[in-house]
Every structure is written in structure tokens, then in C-alpha cells.
Design a protein around this motif. Structure first.
Motif, mmCIF file in Angstrom:
data_model
loop_
_atom_site.group_PDB
_atom_site.id
_atom_site.type_symbol
_atom_site.label_atom_id
_atom_site.label_comp_id
_atom_site.label_asym_id
_atom_site.label_seq_id
_atom_site.Cartn_x
_atom_site.Cartn_y
_atom_site.Cartn_z
ATOM 1 N N PHE A 13 -26.419 -51.940 -34.927
ATOM 2 C CA PHE A 13 -25.694 -50.812 -34.379
ATOM 3 C C PHE A 13 -24.327 -50.691 -35.046
ATOM 4 N N GLY A 14 -23.828 -49.476 -35.104
ATOM 5 C CA GLY A 14 -22.492 -49.244 -35.624
ATOM 6 C C GLY A 14 -22.510 -48.738 -37.053
ATOM 7 N N LEU A 15 -21.424 -48.071 -37.425
ATOM 8 C CA LEU A 15 -21.315 -47.426 -38.733
ATOM 9 C C LEU A 15 -20.220 -48.017 -39.606
ATOM 10 N N CYS A 16 -19.260 -48.701 -39.001
ATOM 11 C CA CYS A 16 -18.052 -49.093 -39.713
ATOM 12 C C CYS A 16 -18.338 -49.995 -40.914
ATOM 13 N N LYS A 17 -19.185 -51.000 -40.745
ATOM 14 C CA LYS A 17 -19.490 -51.916 -41.843
ATOM 15 C C LYS A 17 -20.147 -51.185 -42.999
ATOM 16 N N ILE A 21 -7.439 -34.659 -37.084
ATOM 17 C CA ILE A 21 -8.658 -34.576 -37.899
ATOM 18 C C ILE A 21 -9.613 -35.685 -37.486
ATOM 19 N N SER A 22 -10.897 -35.469 -37.748
ATOM 20 C CA SER A 22 -11.906 -36.487 -37.466
ATOM 21 C C SER A 22 -13.242 -36.014 -38.022
ATOM 22 N N GLU A 23 -14.217 -36.919 -38.045
ATOM 23 C CA GLU A 23 -15.619 -36.651 -38.390
ATOM 24 C C GLU A 23 -15.868 -36.441 -39.877
ATOM 25 N N SER A 24 -15.023 -35.663 -40.550
ATOM 26 C CA SER A 24 -15.186 -35.418 -41.980
ATOM 27 C C SER A 24 -13.801 -35.203 -42.579
ATOM 28 N N PHE A 25 -13.382 -36.095 -43.474
ATOM 29 C CA PHE A 25 -12.040 -35.983 -44.038
ATOM 30 C C PHE A 25 -11.971 -36.721 -45.370
ATOM 31 N N GLU A 68 -11.918 -44.679 -36.797
ATOM 32 C CA GLU A 68 -11.122 -43.617 -37.413
ATOM 33 C C GLU A 68 -9.720 -43.568 -36.806
ATOM 34 N N MET A 69 -9.641 -43.642 -35.479
ATOM 35 C CA MET A 69 -8.332 -43.580 -34.814
ATOM 36 C C MET A 69 -7.455 -44.745 -35.234
ATOM 37 N N ASP A 70 -8.039 -45.942 -35.289
ATOM 38 C CA ASP A 70 -7.292 -47.110 -35.740
ATOM 39 C C ASP A 70 -6.763 -46.894 -37.152
ATOM 40 N N PHE A 71 -7.594 -46.314 -38.017
ATOM 41 C CA PHE A 71 -7.187 -46.055 -39.397
ATOM 42 C C PHE A 71 -6.031 -45.059 -39.456
ATOM 43 N N PHE A 72 -6.127 -43.961 -38.690
ATOM 44 C CA PHE A 72 -5.071 -42.954 -38.697
ATOM 45 C C PHE A 72 -3.755 -43.506 -38.139
ATOM 46 N N ILE A 73 -3.851 -44.350 -37.124
ATOM 47 C CA ILE A 73 -2.634 -44.962 -36.567
ATOM 48 C C ILE A 73 -1.980 -45.857 -37.604
#
Length: 285
Positions: A68-72, A148-152, A175-180
Motif C-alpha cells: 500500500f502507498g505511493l510515496c516509495k 496546489i496538489s495532485e499534479s505539479f 505532498e503537504m510535508d514536501f510543500f511545508i
């Protein structure tokens, strides 16, 4: 092929035709200096990719087992783009449609003209044509503002200098962690209003209620540990409650309908996800 200015990263799992369709759509873009990186996550059959002969198409099989999950998987794709020395990386998803033939041109041009910008995204619509991101939309999550989110599109240097996505997040939060982290490092993020994509699917966990009810509280706890540690206990409780509005509504609705098994299911998953978040290290992977 020379080093491209842009690498497009997309994940694939049993959706080969959709990913190929995205690649074909990209052929009509006014901007041509890109390569297309597919990270296939243990699909049952991805032989259709073998028919693609273009030299800017690259298929990589995710080396780990399906999980499960997409980050890796995204991080694995980012590493391929970094190895190709692309200046920018753009994230697309297989259930998206590109609405603007100048999409890539506008995204790259904005970044070239605004060196302080770390990430820029188009308007993102859902399958009903409703705007989810763009047109000045800003959303508050965990007390932080996102546009922004989902596609950037993001600068590769943001990943090489400041770290890949945090693999502690399985669903939600990466994504939120990355933007922060971008903002802390002095970068901005921006949403364009003149180009768009449509995201027909979205909500990966909507198709798996158990995953959603478990990972929602888990991500909220992790976000508070990483970025809200200085907030008061009251603020933390409020953030946590706001993130779990859907789960709370599910429990109340099931209880009123005397669907006690459903209410207990959601409650158990919320407690389990919360405990996992509390026990998980907050360090970036």
C-alpha cells in the motif's frame, strides 16, 4: 538523447492503456524537451509498453513487492529523473486527462522566470468539471495553507538538496510535508490559471474505506509531530478533529442506524491508525 529539461514521472499498476494514452497526449504538447518515466508497481501484465519505440519513454519496474502507498514508488521515479539530470520533474497520474496543449510550456516557463518558486501546478478539475485546485483556491490543512496538489511540477534541486518525499507517509501527507519543507527552505508554490488537467479518479483510499479510516488519523498524528509540535494542545486537538470529520460522521451515522458493527469497525481503525502514528518515528526516510 540529450539531457531533457523535464522528466515526467507517472506510476502504473494494472492501468497500462491509460498510461499509454497519457504518453500519446503528451506528443501534442508544444513543449517537447521531456522524457516520460513510468514506474510500474508489479502489474499483472505490462507487455503493451514493449510496443512503444520512442526514445524519450522509459519503463522501470519497482524493485520492491507490491504494498500500500505511493510515496516509495514516486521516490523511486524521482531517483531515475535525478540520474537523468533533469532540471524539473512533473507528476502526472494515470487517471488524468491533459486539457491544454501548452501545459508543459506554461509550467516550465513559469519556473524559468521565477527562481524562488519550488513547485507550480495547473488547474485541477474532477470528473464532473469542478475545480479542485487553481483559480486562487487555497485549502487549510493542519493549520497550514496549500494552493496546489495532485499534479505539479517541481525543481529537481528541491529533492536533491532538501530530501525526497517522506516515506513515513503511506497515504496522505507526503505532498503537504514536501510543500511545508519547501516553504521553510525559502521556496514558494504557485497555481497557474491558464492551463488545466482533469483528474477522473482521485481519492485513492476512497476505493478502500479501511485504508482511509486507518491512514487518516495516522497522517494527522505524523503531521503534528513533524510540523505542529510547537502548537498548543488545544490547537492539536482541533486539527486532529478537523481531519477526522468524515470518520466521526461515519461513526455517528452508523450508531443512529444501529449498525454497531460498522461503527466499531471505523472506531477500531481510527484508534489503530492513531496508535501507529504515535509510535512511528517522525524522521524522514
Amino acid at each position: 538523447m540529450n539531457t531533457p529539461l523535464l522528466s515526467i514521472v507517472i506510476l502504473s499498476r494494472n492501468n497500462t492503456p491509460e498510461v499509454i494514452n497519457i504518453f500519446n497526449e503528451l506528443k501534442h504538447q508544444s513543449f517537447k524537451d521531456f522524457n516520460f518515466i513510468v514506474v510500474d508497481d508489479n502489474s499483472d501484465d505490462c507487455s503493451q509498453y514493449n510496443r512503444i519505440t520512442e526514445d524519450n519513454f522509459f519503463l522501470y519496474e519497482y524493485p520492491g513487492k507490491w504494498e500500500f502507498g505511493l510515496c516509495k514508488k514516486y521516490n523511486y521515479g524521482f531517483k531515475q529523473a535525478i540520474a537523468k539530470k533533469s532540471k524539473y520533474i512533473y507528476i502526472l497520474q494515470g487517471d488524468m486527462k491533459i486539457n491544454s496543449t501548452n501545459l508543459l510550456e506554461e509550467l516550465v516557463s513559469y519556473m524559468e522566470e521565477n527562481e524562488i518558486c519550488g513547485a507550480v501546478g495547473p488547474i485541477v478539475k474532477n470528473g464532473k468539471g469542478e475545480v479542485c485546485w487553481g483559480h486562487g483556491i487555497k485549502k487549510m490543512r493542519m493549520g497550514k495553507e496549500f494552493n496546489i496538489s495532485e499534479s505539479f511540477l517541481m525543481r529537481t534541486e528541491c529533492l536533491t538538496k532538501h530530501g525526497l518525499w517522506n516515506e513515513t507517509f503511506i497515504y496522505y501527507g507526503e505532498e503537504m510535508d514536501f510543500f511545508i519543507r519547501l516553504k521553510k527552505d525559502g521556496y514558494t508554490s504557485h497555481g497557474l490559471d491558464n492551463v488545466s488537467v482533469t483528474h477522473f479518479g482521485g481519492g485513492t483510499t476512497n476505493r478502500s474505506p479501511n485504508q482511509k479510516d486507518y491512514h487518516r488519523p495516522r497522517y494527522a498524528i505524523l503531521m503534528m509531530k513533524l510540523h505542529n509540535s510547537e502548537d498548543s494542545l488545544y490547537k492539536k486537538i482541533r486539527f486532529f478533529q478537523n481531519e477526522l470529520n468524515e470518520q466521526r460522521a461515519k461513526i455517528l451515522h452508523a450508531t443512529k442506524k444501529f449498525q454497531l458493527f460498522e461503527a466499531l469497525r471505523v472506531l477500531f481503525l481510527v484508534i489503530a491508525g492513531t496508535l501507529n502514528g504515535l509510535l512511528t518515528s517522525k524522521e524522514t526516510s
